[in-house]
Design an enzyme around this catalytic site. Sequence first.
Site, PDB file in Angstrom:
ATOM      1  N   TYR A  40     -37.379 -59.792  72.366  1.00  0.00           N
ATOM      2  CA  TYR A  40     -36.399 -60.713  71.783  1.00  0.00           C
ATOM      3  C   TYR A  40     -36.426 -62.051  72.525  1.00  0.00           C
ATOM      4  CZ  TYR A  40     -31.982 -62.198  69.606  1.00  0.00           C
ATOM      5  OH  TYR A  40     -31.019 -62.879  68.885  1.00  0.00           O
TER       6      TYR A  40
ATOM      7  N   ASN B 128     -33.300 -67.901  59.430  1.00  0.00           N
ATOM      8  CA  ASN B 128     -32.246 -67.172  60.150  1.00  0.00           C
ATOM      9  C   ASN B 128     -32.569 -65.703  60.389  1.00  0.00           C
ATOM     10  OD1 ASN B 128     -29.241 -66.412  60.724  1.00  0.00           O
ATOM     11  ND2 ASN B 128     -29.777 -65.238  58.892  1.00  0.00           N
TER      12      ASN B 128
HETATM   13  P1  NAP Z   1     -27.824 -59.396  61.033  1.00  0.00           P
HETATM   14  O1  NAP Z   1     -26.402 -59.266  60.613  1.00  0.00           O
HETATM   15  O2  NAP Z   1     -28.566 -58.185  61.442  1.00  0.00           O
HETATM   16  O3  NAP Z   1     -28.574 -60.201  59.886  1.00  0.00           O
HETATM   17  C1  NAP Z   1     -29.954 -60.410  59.942  1.00  0.00           C
HETATM   18  C2  NAP Z   1     -30.498 -60.221  58.565  1.00  0.00           C
HETATM   19  O4  NAP Z   1     -31.912 -60.434  58.600  1.00  0.00           O
HETATM   20  C3  NAP Z   1     -30.282 -58.794  58.042  1.00  0.00           C
HETATM   21  O5  NAP Z   1     -29.870 -58.818  56.706  1.00  0.00           O
HETATM   22  C4  NAP Z   1     -31.646 -58.188  58.247  1.00  0.00           C
HETATM   23  O6  NAP Z   1     -31.933 -57.048  57.441  1.00  0.00           O
HETATM   24  C5  NAP Z   1     -32.519 -59.371  57.886  1.00  0.00           C
HETATM   25  N1  NAP Z   1     -33.902 -59.137  58.227  1.00  0.00           N
HETATM   26  C6  NAP Z   1     -34.432 -58.339  59.198  1.00  0.00           C
HETATM   27  N2  NAP Z   1     -35.763 -58.331  59.136  1.00  0.00           N
HETATM   28  C7  NAP Z   1     -36.109 -59.126  58.091  1.00  0.00           C
HETATM   29  C8  NAP Z   1     -37.333 -59.507  57.515  1.00  0.00           C
HETATM   30  N3  NAP Z   1     -38.513 -59.055  57.982  1.00  0.00           N
HETATM   31  N4  NAP Z   1     -37.318 -60.356  56.461  1.00  0.00           N
HETATM   32  C9  NAP Z   1     -36.158 -60.807  55.962  1.00  0.00           C
HETATM   33  N5  NAP Z   1     -34.952 -60.474  56.450  1.00  0.00           N
HETATM   34  C10 NAP Z   1     -34.936 -59.639  57.517  1.00  0.00           C
HETATM   35  O7  NAP Z   1     -27.943 -60.386  62.281  1.00  0.00           O
HETATM   36  P2  NAP Z   1     -27.199 -61.741  62.689  1.00  0.00           P
HETATM   37  O8  NAP Z   1     -26.451 -61.441  63.917  1.00  0.00           O
HETATM   38  O9  NAP Z   1     -26.543 -62.385  61.535  1.00  0.00           O
HETATM   39  O10 NAP Z   1     -28.491 -62.584  63.144  1.00  0.00           O
HETATM   40  C11 NAP Z   1     -29.013 -63.675  62.415  1.00  0.00           C
HETATM   41  C12 NAP Z   1     -29.910 -64.455  63.344  1.00  0.00           C
HETATM   42  O11 NAP Z   1     -29.127 -64.934  64.445  1.00  0.00           O
HETATM   43  C13 NAP Z   1     -31.048 -63.623  63.959  1.00  0.00           C
HETATM   44  O12 NAP Z   1     -32.213 -64.427  64.037  1.00  0.00           O
HETATM   45  C14 NAP Z   1     -30.543 -63.316  65.349  1.00  0.00           C
HETATM   46  O13 NAP Z   1     -31.576 -63.080  66.265  1.00  0.00           O
HETATM   47  C15 NAP Z   1     -29.776 -64.585  65.647  1.00  0.00           C
HETATM   48  N6  NAP Z   1     -28.768 -64.447  66.689  1.00  0.00           N
HETATM   49  C16 NAP Z   1     -27.745 -63.565  66.561  1.00  0.00           C
HETATM   50  C17 NAP Z   1     -26.815 -63.453  67.591  1.00  0.00           C
HETATM   51  C18 NAP Z   1     -25.669 -62.494  67.521  1.00  0.00           C
HETATM   52  O14 NAP Z   1     -25.006 -62.292  68.552  1.00  0.00           O
HETATM   53  N7  NAP Z   1     -25.370 -61.879  66.376  1.00  0.00           N
HETATM   54  C19 NAP Z   1     -26.946 -64.258  68.731  1.00  0.00           C
HETATM   55  C20 NAP Z   1     -28.004 -65.143  68.825  1.00  0.00           C
HETATM   56  C21 NAP Z   1     -28.918 -65.250  67.801  1.00  0.00           C
HETATM   57  P3  NAP Z   1     -31.999 -55.574  58.136  1.00  0.00           P
HETATM   58  O15 NAP Z   1     -30.615 -55.159  58.445  1.00  0.00           O
HETATM   59  O16 NAP Z   1     -32.667 -54.707  57.107  1.00  0.00           O
HETATM   60  O17 NAP Z   1     -32.807 -55.685  59.401  1.00  0.00           O
END
Ligand code: NAP
Length: 255
Positions: free
Chosen positions: A156, A91
């Site tokens: 992205y 994730n």
């Molecule tokens: P989020 O709240 O930013 O959570 C992502 C987590 O991953 C954060 O704790 C982040 O830490 C961590 N992370 C970043 N780089 C990392 C690394 N190298 N190793 C391990 N952990 C790492 O984002 P989210 O919205 O929940 O997103 C989760 C997933 O869903 C992502 O893959 C994102 O692309 C995908 N997604 C999200 C959305 C949306 O609208 N939110 C839509 C489509 C897909 P840091 O804060 O330190 O970076």
Amino acid sequence: MSVTPTPVSDLRILITGGARGIGGATARLLAADGAHVMIADILDDEGRALAAELGPNAIYRHLDVTDAEDWAAAVAAAEERFGSLNALFNNAGIVSFGGIVDQTPEEFRRIVDINLNGVFLGLHTTAPALKRAGGGVVVNTSSTAGLQGYGGIAGYVASKWGVRGLTKAAALDLAPDNIRVMSLHPGPIRTPMTAAMDDTTVQAQPLPRFGEPDEVARMVRFMLSEASFSTGSEFVTDGGAVTGQVLNMPDTDPA
Ligand code: NAP
């Protein structure tokens, strides 16, 4: 012949980026249903606090998804603590703004390294453990940006299309070991990642709002537990964002 779903309480899962956002909501939901959850992240304070809140079935582990040694240590620790590992939620991810011209090559490489190479390392490292468990299930987080293009986020989009393709390859390679692999395609979800986006982002969607992390978590639970005949498949939860477009047609009413 009937095939029963895998009870959520049988899941022993590693969740990357599990400290907050979609990963955190999924850790909460699965732990509440009795799963054993390793929350893995680079946000150590938030990850430890969430694991403490969820109780003895949850543990926290520092894991940078770009680091092969972190992966090997986390998988070994999960097997030792849970007895075996039978599920992975790839994730963790970042977004970074920049189109083809203004995104630097360094930034493009960085986002692909986390969002795509990190998913490969996760599959590569955990597949033998899932096989040792007698089989398992993997959910890889892509995005609607893995189904269509978006301007201004070149790295992205490229990384999330890569995750979608890698999921197909992994599903084919790992099916003989009784391992299902699927891709998850959320639309705009209210997490720290989208904090800077306002409601104009979602106005054109059939369901014109941001999704909540818990709505995605429930989809992930379904993929892990109920979707026993799915592998290589794409699961979309996006308020209809990629469904299509309503055209502004001239009024054709003859009256
Ligand atoms: P989020 O709240 O930013 O959570 C992502 C987590 O991953 C954060 O704790 C982040 O830490 C961590 N992370 C970043 N780089 C990392 C690394 N190298 N190793 C391990 N952990 C790492 O984002 P989210 O919205 O929940 O997103 C989760 C997933 O869903 C992502 O893959 C994102 O692309 C995908 N997604 C999200 C959305 C949306 O609208 N939110 C839509 C489509 C897909 P840091 O804060 O330190 O970076």
